[in-house]
Design a protein around this motif. Structure first.
Motif, PDB file in Angstrom:
ATOM      1  N   UNK A 278       0.992  -1.222   0.149  1.00 56.05           N
ATOM      2  CA  UNK A 278      -0.065  -0.045  -0.040  1.00 56.05           C
ATOM      3  C   UNK A 278       0.811   1.081  -0.092  1.00 56.05           C
ATOM      4  N   UNK A 279       0.931   2.047  -1.125  1.00 51.07           N
ATOM      5  CA  UNK A 279       1.788   3.151  -1.167  1.00 51.07           C
ATOM      6  C   UNK A 279       3.092   2.768  -0.861  1.00 51.07           C
ATOM      7  N   UNK A 280       3.850   1.591  -1.356  1.00 50.88           N
ATOM      8  CA  UNK A 280       4.944   1.341  -0.991  1.00 50.88           C
ATOM      9  C   UNK A 280       5.147   0.601   0.486  1.00 50.88           C
ATOM     10  N   UNK A 281       4.303   0.527   1.102  1.00 55.69           N
ATOM     11  CA  UNK A 281       4.147  -0.039   2.547  1.00 55.69           C
ATOM     12  C   UNK A 281       3.865  -1.354   2.464  1.00 55.69           C
ATOM     13  N   UNK A 282       4.692  -2.168   3.025  1.00 51.15           N
ATOM     14  CA  UNK A 282       4.420  -3.535   3.034  1.00 51.15           C
ATOM     15  C   UNK A 282       3.791  -4.234   4.490  1.00 51.15           C
ATOM     16  N   UNK A 283       2.707  -4.815   4.316  1.00 48.84           N
ATOM     17  CA  UNK A 283       1.911  -5.467   5.474  1.00 48.84           C
ATOM     18  C   UNK A 283       1.831  -7.097   5.619  1.00 48.84           C
ATOM     19  N   UNK A 284       2.804  -7.694   5.725  1.00 50.89           N
ATOM     20  CA  UNK A 284       3.114  -9.048   5.454  1.00 50.89           C
ATOM     21  C   UNK A 284       3.349  -9.920   6.816  1.00 50.89           C
TER      22      UNK A 284
ATOM     23  N   UNK B 270      -9.866 -12.591   7.622  1.00 43.97           N
ATOM     24  CA  UNK B 270      -8.774 -11.526   7.262  1.00 43.97           C
ATOM     25  C   UNK B 270      -7.670 -11.843   7.860  1.00 43.97           C
ATOM     26  N   UNK B 271      -6.485 -12.437   7.514  1.00 43.14           N
ATOM     27  CA  UNK B 271      -5.325 -12.647   8.153  1.00 43.14           C
ATOM     28  C   UNK B 271      -4.364 -11.376   7.758  1.00 43.14           C
ATOM     29  N   UNK B 272      -4.076 -10.409   8.713  1.00 46.76           N
ATOM     30  CA  UNK B 272      -3.229  -9.234   8.474  1.00 46.76           C
ATOM     31  C   UNK B 272      -3.336  -8.545   9.749  1.00 46.76           C
TER      32      UNK B 272
ATOM     33  N   UNK C 223      -3.246  -1.036  14.216  1.00 48.09           N
ATOM     34  CA  UNK C 223      -2.061  -1.530  14.531  1.00 48.09           C
ATOM     35  C   UNK C 223      -0.807  -0.602  13.810  1.00 48.09           C
ATOM     36  N   UNK C 224      -1.014  -0.305  12.290  1.00 48.33           N
ATOM     37  CA  UNK C 224      -0.406   0.428  11.634  1.00 48.33           C
ATOM     38  C   UNK C 224       0.069   1.748  12.153  1.00 48.33           C
ATOM     39  N   UNK C 225      -0.712   2.567  12.541  1.00 49.86           N
ATOM     40  CA  UNK C 225      -0.758   3.892  13.183  1.00 49.86           C
ATOM     41  C   UNK C 225       0.046   3.813  14.528  1.00 49.86           C
TER      42      UNK C 225
ATOM     43  N   UNK D 107      -5.037  -6.542   4.813  1.00 49.81           N
ATOM     44  CA  UNK D 107      -4.765  -8.192   4.686  1.00 49.81           C
ATOM     45  C   UNK D 107      -3.340  -8.398   4.383  1.00 49.81           C
ATOM     46  N   UNK D 108      -2.602  -9.434   4.777  1.00 53.80           N
ATOM     47  CA  UNK D 108      -1.333 -10.016   4.105  1.00 53.80           C
ATOM     48  C   UNK D 108      -1.063  -9.400   2.873  1.00 53.80           C
ATOM     49  N   UNK D 109      -2.209  -9.737   1.962  1.00 53.37           N
ATOM     50  CA  UNK D 109      -1.878  -9.583   0.169  1.00 53.37           C
ATOM     51  C   UNK D 109      -1.977  -7.847   0.169  1.00 53.37           C
TER      52      UNK D 109
END
Length: 659
Positions: A2-8, A112-114, A119-121, A164-166
């Motif tokens: 997302x916008x170069x941001x990885x959430x995996x 939804x796994x993620x 959490x991100x903020x 999500x992880x994807x």
């Protein structure tokens, strides 16, 4: 991404192992095996479960038992769940199933796994504008689908945005949704989270339209851009006061250099006056895309000072929301006959000079050297001419004219040495009338000068009339609405003596009204003529059945019987109760009595009056005092009407004689 941001590397499964949950390990409704508890909310508990029939992991939302005891609440919960299940949108957490198992009322939903946006903020603080907009756009797309279907989320906050992880973004927890036109009483309680409440939710709790979600999304955008909520306070009351009396500040006040387009976007979405805001999430999505179009790559990727990425040593990871996976799949080689390593080497290596040739004998034909030299010179000249041609101004790039008026787009294309080709018009819910929504070739494409660029221009939203479907069967009415470019919305039922059961009584908006294509139209369907349910408790089952059927109702006798003061075999209870209103053909369930519960009578002779009464009442009896003339001033039980040790019906009266 997302916008170069990885959430995996995160998961939504935050299982609480400190408490034993009675549902964990159980199988609900003979189908859903509960594996772990994920989260607990004010209305329900969410579990990770496995659908044993389809062998898939899903999320099971189980209503708290205290709420499940409220039949009206359960009915509304189920009705709204069914409505949300119709929102088949890729950015909405899908509802698969709904049911009940004993006292457990549940929803089976997409798992939804993620992680959540919260959490991100929490991990990264403020986000880059590109990441914030990449998250906001799918959120608005999901809410837009809900708004056009006639629903308001009313509890938008980072906790309800799942990533999500994807990299997919989904909106969760439509548990507080209501029909757009429905005003519900909350007995003064304000639903939602105070940091994201619109002023009108505070002034008029219970009433909400799509603009409250627009306001909440504006607050969420502010928080993503700055890392902080716009209004803080030591108590919820202070925060509520600020929402009512203070504007949301410009994000650039905390993040210097933030583009003014983002300030304007936040200001528009969080206007304290509802009428100034975009009317729904679709309109706000259009504003987001307009604000994003002129932003440069540097502006979109600017790292705000509030970002917490400086804590990471790996410079490559500074733009990731959550650390990237250590294993990155390598692209397949272009030539499958080559080994992968060799192919990669060939693709990335520089051309090497050829190995030195072995010494040759002096040629006896010197003409060949001259020919070779001429050939090389011509080849160099040809390559140079090609490079000159390519770079001599024969080509240009298509300028971006998206969101511009057609006339402005034409001027900009002509200024770039390009012609305007075919102009196609199309309806759009997000682009203003007369603005460019698409070009062919697209912005930035390399094109020969004087070539033409095709434009797609918006005619604004398509407007259609609501058809007259009164008297039509529900399925037929839905087909007619879709045929005219509208969507069936919330379906409610009302009694009617004129309209047959299952047919449409009215629509909202009414027939003939003009609405945008795709707008959801609410339908009111007839339940048929009303019937007042007669009281048949205490009657013989056959007599009760005859009376109910004569009134036009269907009768069902429950398999289980209950203890009751009513004689054995008679009707002990009925559902619904007497004086309720049902439609002709509805069902009334009768529960038969198995007689009163027999309870052993305790011995109270010789006890004080207060002790005797307390003991008998605790055993389930009523107490009557017989004092006579001799017992007016006495306080000791001399006799009891039912001998101690014998059984008597629970709830019956025991007389104590006092002397």
């Amino acid at each position: 991404m997302i916008g170069g941001l990885s959430v995996t590397a995160r998961t939504l499964t935050c299982v609480d192992t400190t408490l034993q949950d009675p549902l964990v390990g159980q199988v609900l409704d003979g189908r859903y095996r509960v594996e772990a508890r994920i989260a607990v909310g004010g209305m329900a508990t969410v579990y990770r479960a496995v659908d044993t029939r389809l062998d898939r992991v899903l999320a099971l939302k189980v209503m708290h038992p205290a709420l499940a005891a409220d039949a009206a609440f359960v009915e509304r919960f189920i009705r709204e769940a069914k409505s949300v299940a119709r929102l088949a949108h890729p950015n909405v957490v899908q509802v698969f199933d709904q049911g009940a198992d004993g006292s457990y009322v549940y929803l089976a939903m997409e798992y939804i796994a993620g992680c959540t946006l919260r959490d991100v903020l929490r991990d990264r603080g403020a986000l880059q504008p590109r990441a914030a907009l990449d998250i906001l756009e799918p959120v608005l797309a999901a809410l837009g689908a809900a708004h056009r279907a006639g629903f308001v989320h009313r509890d938008m906050k980072p906790e309800n945005v799942l990533i999500g992880d994807d990299g997919r973004v989904k909106v969760a927890d439509f548990g507080l949704v209501r029909s757009v036109d429905t005003v519900t009483s909350t007995t003064g309680a304000v639903l939602g989270t105070v940091s994201y409440l619109a002023p009108e939710q505070i002034d008029q709790p219970g009433a909400a339209d799509p603009r409250v979600d627009v306001y909440a999304c504006g607050v969420v955008l502010y928080e993503m851009l700055t890392g902080d909520k716009p209004h803080e306070g030591d108590s919820p009351a202070i925060v509520l006061y600020k929402h009512l009396h203070e504007d949301v500040p410009a994000p650039s006040a905390l993040v210097p250099g933030l583009p003014f387009e983002l300030d304007e976007l936040v200001a528009s979405a969080t206007a304290r006056t509802p009428g100034v805001r975009p009317h729904d999430a679709v309109a706000l999505l259009g504003q987001v895309r307009e604000a994003r179009a002129p932003l440069t790559e540097e502006q979109l990727d600017a790292l705000p000072p509030q970002a917490l990425s400086g804590e990471h040593d790996n410079a490559e990871d500074r733009t990731s929301v959550i650390p990237r996976s250590l294993t990155v799949p390598r692209p397949l080689p272009v030539n499958e006959d080559e080994p992968a390593d060799d192919a990669a080497l060939h693709r990335t290596s520089r051309f090497q000079s050829p190995p030195p040739l072995p010494p040759r004998r002096r040629s006896v034909r010197p003409g060949r050297g001259v020919i070779a030299l001429v050939t090389v010179v011509l080849l160099v000249l040809g390559v140079g001419a090609g490079v000159w041609y390519i770079n001599s101004g024969q080509f240009t790039k298509v300028p971006s004219v998206l969101t511009q008026k057609e006339a402005e787009a034409r001027k900009r294309l002509e200024a770039a040495g390009l012609e305007v080709g075919k102009v196609r018009h199309t309806y759009s819910d997000t682009a203003g009338r007369g603005t460019v929504t698409e070009t062919d070739p697209g912005p930035g494409a390399r094109i020969r000068k004087n070539d033409s660029v095709a434009l797609t221009v918006s005619d604004g939203p398509e407007i259609v009339k609501v058809p007259n479907v009164q008297g039509a069967a529900l399925k037929k009415a839905e087909e007619l609405l879709k045929k005219d470019g509208l969507e069936p919305g919330l379906v409610t039922e009302e009694f009617s003596d004129e309209i047959a059961r299952g047919a449409v009584i009215s629509t909202d908006p009414e027939a003939g009204a003009q609405r945008r294509a795709g707008t959801a139209i609410s339908l009111v369907v007839s339940k048929g003529s009303p019937v007042d349910v007669p009281d048949v408790t205490g009657d013989d089952p056959d007599d009760a059945k005859a009376e109910l059927e004569e009134a036009g109702l269907t009768v069902k006798v429950a398999a289980e019987q209950v203890n009751s003061e009513v004689d054995k075999g008679k009707v002990a209870a009925q559902t619904p109760k007497a004086d309720s209103r049902l439609a002709v053909g509805d069902t009334v369930t009768l529960t038969l009595s198995k007689g009163p519960e027999m309870v052993e009578v305790p011995d109270v002779v010789g006890s004080s009056v207060d002790d005797a009464k307390s003991l008998l009442e605790q055993s389930g009896f009523k107490v009557d005092e017989d004092r006579g003339l001799l017992g007016l001033f006495g306080d000791t039980v001399k006799k009891q009407s039912v001998q101690a040790g014998k059984s008597a019906p629970k709830g019956s009266t025991i007389t104590i004689t006092i002397r």
